[in-house]
Every structure is written in C-alpha cells, then in structure tokens.
Design an enzyme around this catalytic site. Structure first.
Site, PDB file in Angstrom:
ATOM      1  N   LYS A 226      -7.882  -4.494  -3.828  1.00  0.00           N
ATOM      2  CA  LYS A 226      -6.425  -4.403  -3.811  1.00  0.00           C
ATOM      3  C   LYS A 226      -6.669  -5.926  -3.553  1.00  0.00           C
ATOM      4  CE  LYS A 226      -3.177  -1.282  -3.204  1.00  0.00           C
ATOM      5  NZ  LYS A 226      -3.000  -0.123  -2.679  1.00  0.00           N
TER       6      LYS A 226
ATOM      7  N   GLU B  98      -3.136  -5.331   2.593  1.00  0.00           N
ATOM      8  CA  GLU B  98      -3.357  -4.210   1.917  1.00  0.00           C
ATOM      9  C   GLU B  98      -4.494  -3.508   1.017  1.00  0.00           C
ATOM     10  OE1 GLU B  98      -0.956  -3.213  -0.755  1.00  0.00           O
ATOM     11  OE2 GLU B  98       0.375  -3.709   0.080  1.00  0.00           O
TER      12      GLU B  98
ATOM     13  N   GLU C 245       3.278   8.481   0.825  1.00  0.00           N
ATOM     14  CA  GLU C 245       2.949   7.879   1.140  1.00  0.00           C
ATOM     15  C   GLU C 245       3.110   7.539   2.928  1.00  0.00           C
ATOM     16  OE1 GLU C 245       1.622   4.666  -1.007  1.00  0.00           O
ATOM     17  OE2 GLU C 245       2.300   5.301  -2.693  1.00  0.00           O
TER      18      GLU C 245
ATOM     19  N   GLU D 270      -9.959   0.131   0.555  1.00  0.00           N
ATOM     20  CA  GLU D 270     -10.208  -1.105  -0.509  1.00  0.00           C
ATOM     21  C   GLU D 270     -10.050  -2.171  -1.049  1.00  0.00           C
ATOM     22  OE1 GLU D 270      -7.947   1.757  -3.213  1.00  0.00           O
ATOM     23  OE2 GLU D 270      -7.194   2.528  -1.783  1.00  0.00           O
TER      24      GLU D 270
END
Ligand SMILES: *[C@@H]1O[C@H](CO)[C@@H](O)[C@H](O)[C@H]1NC(C)=O
Ligand SMILES: *[C@@H]1O[C@H](CO)[C@@H](O)[C@H](O)[C@H]1NC(C)=O
Length: 345
Positions: free
Chosen positions: A322, A327, A267, A319
């Site tokens: 999250k 984040e 990542e 997202e």
C-alpha cells in the site's frame, strides 16, 4: 500436604480454572461478533490457509476480502462458520454494468464454484467508487447480481462499500447531508437496497478527521475513550466521533427519504505507525479495543440506540504494497510472524 493446605490449594486451583474459563468465554464471544478485513496488498503475507486457521483459532467468524481471490476462497472451503463478504473488483465494473451476460459469467466463475462449501454472505459491488467517475456503474451491477442470487434462491446479499466523503456536511450529526454527486449516484442505490433492507456498507475512520485537526479534536473523543458528552446535538449527546460519524450518515439518508436502512461499518481502524505521536500501537489498541467493546456491548448509536453495531476492523495485516506511511500500518498483525502489533484480544 496438610488437609487445610490441600483445601486452600484446591480453592486457589478452582479460582484459576474459573478465571481462565471466564476470560476464555469473553474472548470467544468478543471475537465472534467482530469482522476483519483481510487485505492482500503485501508481498510478505502468510499463505491464506495459515491465515484461515489462525482466524479459527481466535474465534473470528466474519471476514471481508476485496476481490474473489481463488487461493483465499479455496482455503475457506469447509469453514462455513466464517461468513465471507466478497468484493467485485472496481476495474470489472465497466464491463459488468452494461451486460447481464457478463454478470452471469462473473458469478459462474468467481462465486458459484464455492457455494457448496464457503459461507458467502455478501457481495460488495465497488469499493469507495461512489461518488466518482465510475460511481454510476454500481447500481446496474447491484441490480443484476441481486436478480441473479434471487433467481437461484441464494442467501447472499448484494451491496456496495462507500466512504464518508459522500457527506457534504457532517457536523453536528443532525446536519449530515450528502454532497450533490452523491445525491445523484448514491441515493438511487440506497433506495434500491431499501426494498430488501440490505445494509449499505460504510467506512468510518475517526482517525482521518482527528489527524487533520489534532489540536481541536480531543484524542479521547476520536478514540471512543471517554463517556463524557463532547458534542451535544439537540437531544442527542455524543461522547465519541465514531457514533457522530455513523449518525451523520443516518441523518443524510433520512433527508433523502431513506429511513430505516441498516448500516454495516465495513471498515474502521487506526494506524499504529506512520504519523508520529498520532499513530502509536497504544493509541491504535485503545481505538480498536473500544470499537470491539462497542460492538460486543450490543449498543447502538445515539440516533439508533437499539441497533447493535456490526463492524469490520481494517485490517488483519500491515500491507507493504500500500502507499507508504500510515496506509501500510493499519494491521493488527505483523505478516512475517503473525504476531500481534499490539494486544487487542
Ligand atoms: C490471491 O492472494 C494470494 C495470496 O496473497 C496471492 O499470492 C495471489 O496472487 C492472489 N491471486 C489472485 C488471482 O489475485
Ligand atoms: C455464515 O455466516 C453468517 C455470518 O457470519 C453466520 O450467521 C452463519 O451462521 C454462518 N453459517 C453457517 C452455516 O455457519
């Protein structure tokens, strides 16, 4: 049209065709080298089959999913050009660590049904659980799964994903050293992976050190946006933090006698919102664009100049399930309409 004009017109037309082909081929090569993390922690994400078609349309050939989600794996059927890294859920580790029977049954349920028509290249055991309370569960599961895939002669590698928090020291890179708990939990894993040269997956986010000290760390250094050496470390010069973090991990491994173990950047990324001026679409585009260039260049890091970087950007989508803030804003695409949040390709 007069003949001379016609010639001129044809000349321009061929230029346009050439430019188009040139861009197109650069585009396809670039994205085919890059991996993407396909996270699913959102309640507004497009159906996986649309997402897989989208990956194919932009030439993506490597993805990582965090658990063996059946809808995603079903959507991948028949798309063998996409290499897939599949994670074992952290909460499954306890049961798997103490029973080979449980590992066999996990494999039969989650992986075996897809072997014929999904290109599963890696299984990752635990996501950033080393160092930590369930860290010791990782090695036995890696061992059992490795034995299992070997006994079936499958071309699948088994590894784990770890964070930079394993380093007790990371600056300058040559001082890289694991912390005491990581020495206990991670080093035996690294030694096991070394036996088969299976890469360790490491998450590398220059954003976090930068965000904790934006006054002293130059943005260009954090975003790999300069060629100027900022950190001179013995004979090795660093113009970007990504390489410095990568090499700090390499140095830490060497100090434990783990010399040539390949590292995959499982990542990396930069949020496009959530922390004021530090997280804009422009900065995120700069960082991720430079990561992409680094990968495509085939160049390594100062310490490993001859090993091309293999890496996955986090993440495909923003997202919304999250934690609030940065984040939720690491995505390249808006889940609702699959439009890019900034131009990367
Ligand atoms: C798999 O992902 C889909 C799409 O995001 C989600 O709706 C579904 O609940 C997931 N399935 C499992 C078993 O987690
Ligand atoms: C499976 O994925 C890997 C990694 O991306 C790739 O090298 C390989 O060519 C793929 N296999 C097929 C059959 O396309």
């Amino acid at each position: 049209m007069q003949s001379s004009h016609k010639k001129l017109f044809l000349f321009f037309l061929s230029c346009i065709v050439l430019i188009f082909n040139y861009n197109n081929s650069v585009f396809v090569t670039a994205t085919s080298e890059l991996g993407l993390n396909y996270g699913l922690l959102g309640d507004n994400l497009p159906p996986p089959s649309n997402v897989i078609n989208f990956f194919k349309s932009i030439g993506i050939t490597k993805i990582r999913i965090f658990d063996p989600n059946t809808t995603v794996l079903d959507a991948l059927r028949g798309n063998k050009e996409i290499g897939v890294t599949v994670g074992v859920k952290d909460q499954d580790l306890a049961a798997l660590a103490t029973s080979e029977e449980a590992v066999n049954s996990w494999f039969t349920t989650n992986i075996e049904p897809y072997l014929a028509d999904v290109n599963i290249t890696f299984i990752t055991v635990g996501n950033e659980v080393i160092p930590g309370p369930i860290g010791p569960q990782v090695l036995p599961v890696i061992q059992s799964l490795t034995n299992l895939v070997k006994s079936k002669s499958l071309p699948i590698s088994v590894t784990t994903v770890v964070a930079m928090s394993n380093l007790g020291q990371s600056y300058p890179p040559s001082a890289g050293k694991f912390n005491p708990q990581s020495r206990e939990q991670l080093v035996p894993v690294l030694k096991f992976l070394s036996q088969t040269s299976t890469p360790i997956f490491v998450n590398i986010y220059p954003y976090f050190p930068y965000a904790s000290d934006p006054v002293n760390i130059h943005l260009d250094y954090a975003t790999s946006n300069t060629e100027t050496v900022v950190v001179q470390d013995g004979p090795l010069g660093y113009s970007n933090m990504f390489d410095a973090m990568f090499d700090a991990f390499v140095w830490a491994m060497e100090k434990e006698g783990v010399k040539d173990l390949p590292m995959v950047v499982s990542e990396t990324g930069w949020p496009s919102a959530g922390n004021g001026d530090l997280t804009t679409p422009d900065i995120a585009a700069t960082y991720n664009g430079n990561v992409l260039k680094h990968i495509v260049s085939g160049k390594g890091t100062p310490k490993r100049p001859n090993s091309a970087i293999e890496g996955f950007i986090f993440a495909v989508f923003n997202e919304n399930q999250k934690p609030a803030g940065t984040e939720q804003n690491f995505g390249l695409y808006n889940p609702v309409d699959m439009k890019p949040i900034y131009k990367l390709f």
